[in-house]
Design an enzyme around this catalytic site. Structure first.
Site, PDB file in Angstrom:
ATOM      1  CE1 TYR A  71      55.963  52.475  30.613  1.00  7.23           C
ATOM      2  CE2 TYR A  71      58.348  52.445  30.308  1.00  7.23           C
ATOM      3  CZ  TYR A  71      57.239  52.674  31.104  1.00  7.23           C
ATOM      4  OH  TYR A  71      57.416  53.099  32.387  1.00  7.23           O
ATOM      5  CD  GLU A  73      53.955  55.923  31.566  1.00  8.53           C
ATOM      6  OE1 GLU A  73      54.445  55.752  32.682  1.00  8.53           O
ATOM      7  OE2 GLU A  73      54.074  56.987  30.922  1.00  8.53           O
ATOM      8  CG  ASP A 217      38.046  41.902  46.749  1.00  8.67           C
ATOM      9  OD1 ASP A 217      38.233  41.258  45.700  1.00  8.67           O
ATOM     10  OD2 ASP A 217      38.959  42.169  47.556  1.00  8.67           O
ATOM     11  CB  THR A 243      42.280  37.957  40.789  1.00  7.67           C
ATOM     12  OG1 THR A 243      41.422  36.880  41.183  1.00  7.67           O
ATOM     13  CG2 THR A 243      42.780  38.678  42.023  1.00  7.67           C
ATOM     14  CE  LYS A 246      42.123  34.672  44.416  1.00  8.02           C
ATOM     15  NZ  LYS A 246      42.857  35.863  43.933  1.00  8.02           N
ATOM     16  NE  ARG A 252      49.940  35.628  40.914  1.00  8.70           N
ATOM     17  CZ  ARG A 252      49.142  35.192  41.885  1.00  8.70           C
ATOM     18  NH1 ARG A 252      48.564  34.016  41.792  1.00  8.70           N
ATOM     19  NH2 ARG A 252      48.910  35.930  42.941  1.00  8.70           N
TER      20      ARG A 252
END
Length: 425
Positions: A71, A73, A217, A243, A246, A252
């Site tokens: 974890y 954060e 984008d 992203t 691709k 991903r």
């Protein structure tokens, strides 16, 4: 700190996580069979979905690593949890590699997806109710570019620009006219199905003319940009979101690039405004992918992707498909099968039955749906221009065949996929 790069990847081998499937089959045979079945499906058919690719075994190894347990954060050096020293290093490496690869001043590698990256950029630059100019959905705009079913269409006032009905290319005079009429807070340049290179300099000029932010984008072309096979928007855009899968061939996930002046706003918009803890196994896998993309082997790959797409587009046109914009500059091809007597959805179904897996796309001016395909995955498998020409012929055979001829097409697709397995072994 020096930028760390990975060596050129060897030919794809069996992904490391598959080695644990024997234990998984004993503990959870249902899920193990799903994974094995999906591996078989990917190996037994041709993956022509423009948004998909095959990651390297190294990327898969990072995704299946103990970093998934952590974890984290916050950001390196300022986490809300203890024990983050090593994941801090992984994130710093990912950021260093991303900024070096794309020539950006700042990178945020935490977004969980492309849509999450776009959400964070909007949160950093816009307020609910602001006007945004973006490619209209019927012309290839993404859901995050104003769909009424998406947060973008519900929170902001989107105005859509389109393409020239004769050429299929972006109508820049319309973009300029709409920008002057609506005075948007931001202009979005990007599409899920535009196969040509946008004129980023002209978009910058139009944005400056009306005092708007320019958001690019670049989810689809980002891998081509990394490999030098497409122009970079980084020198022109206020923010670039993308992203990491691709053509980029990573896990991903999402990525945001910006100048130093917007870095703090972007980082705060990702965490804590739109996301909690980063997925550190995915961040590490992004670092692996950025390292691979910095190699000469990836540069050669990116150019092969485009060469293959151009051959495939020309082959489809010769087979009777109407190829939108007359071809492609990228990995993307949009085609209308209407001249062959059927619509995009029917064509997709017949092609899928033959093992040719792809998507549909909106045709301009509400003219129904065509098919959208890409060459990233089949190029990763090692296919070249000879195979692209044959795939184009198989498209027509699959659409027109029935009964025994259809089974023969499926057999040929199976044999072609078998000659170029996505992973060795």
């Amino acid at each position: 700190m020096p930028v760390r790069t990975a060596p050129a990847p060897a030919p794809l081998a069996a992904p490391a996580p598959y080695a644990d499937l024997a234990a998984l089959r004993r503990q959870d045979p249902e899920i193990a069979e799903v994974i094995l079945g999906e591996a078989a499906r990917q190996s037994d058919s041709l993956q022509l979905i423009a948004a998909e690719n095959f990651t390297s075994p190294a990327v898969l190894a990072a995704l299946g690593s103990p970093l998934a347990n952590k974890y984290a954060e916050g950001y390196p050096g300022a986490r809300h949890h203890g024990g983050c020293e090593l994941v801090d290093t992984a994130e710093r490496i990912a950021v260093e590699r991303a900024t070096a690869l794309f020539g950006a001043a700042h990178a945020n590698v935490q977004p969980h997806s492309g849509s999450a990256a776009v959400l964070a950029v909007y949160a950093a630059l816009l307020r609910p109710g602001d006007t945004v100019l973006a490619m209209g959905l019927p012309y290839g705009g993404h859901l995050t570019h104003g769909s009424p079913s998406n947060f973008s269409g519900r929170w902001f006032d989107f105005v859509g620009y389109g393409t020239d009905p004769e050429t299929g290319l972006i109508d820049y005079e319309q973009v300029r006219a709409l920008a002057r009429r609506h005075r948007p807070r931001a202009i979005v340049c990007g599409s899920i199905s535009y196969p040509r290179h946008p004129d980023y300099a002209l978009f910058r000029e139009i944005a400056d003319d009306v005092g708007a932010y320019l958001i690019v984008d670049a989810a689809h072309p980002m891998g081509l940009i990394a490999g030098g096979a497409a122009p970079s928007p980084v020198p022109y855009a206020d923010v670039v979101c993308a992203t990491t899968h691709k053509v980029l061939r990573g896990p991903r996930g999402g990525l945001i690039l910006c100048g130093a002046g917007l870095a703090e706003r972007i980082d705060r918009a990702v965490f804590p405004f739109t996301q909690g803890g980063a997925q550190m196994h995915t961040v590490a896998a992004k670092a692996v992918a950025f390292g691979e993309a910095a190699t000469p082997a990836f540069t050669a790959y990116a150019h092969r992707v485009v060469a293959n797409a151009r051959v495939l587009a020309a082959g489809l046109a010769a087979e009777g498909f109407e190829v939108l914009t007359g071809g492609t500059d990228t990995h993307l091809i949009n085609a209308d099968p209407t001249p062959l007597g059927l619509d995009g959805r029917t064509a997709r179904g017949r092609l899928a039955a033959a093992g040719l897996v792809l998507d549909t796309c909106a045709l301009p001016d509400g003219a129904g749906r065509g098919i959208r395909l890409g060459t990233a995955a089949v190029t990763t498998q090692g296919m070249g221009e000879v195979e692209m020409a044959r795939i184009a012929a198989l498209f027509t055979l699959a659409i027109r065949a029935a009964g025994e001829p259809a089974r023969r097409v499926r057999t040929e697709v199976h044999d072609l996929a078998g000659r170029f397995p996505p992973y060795q072994g």
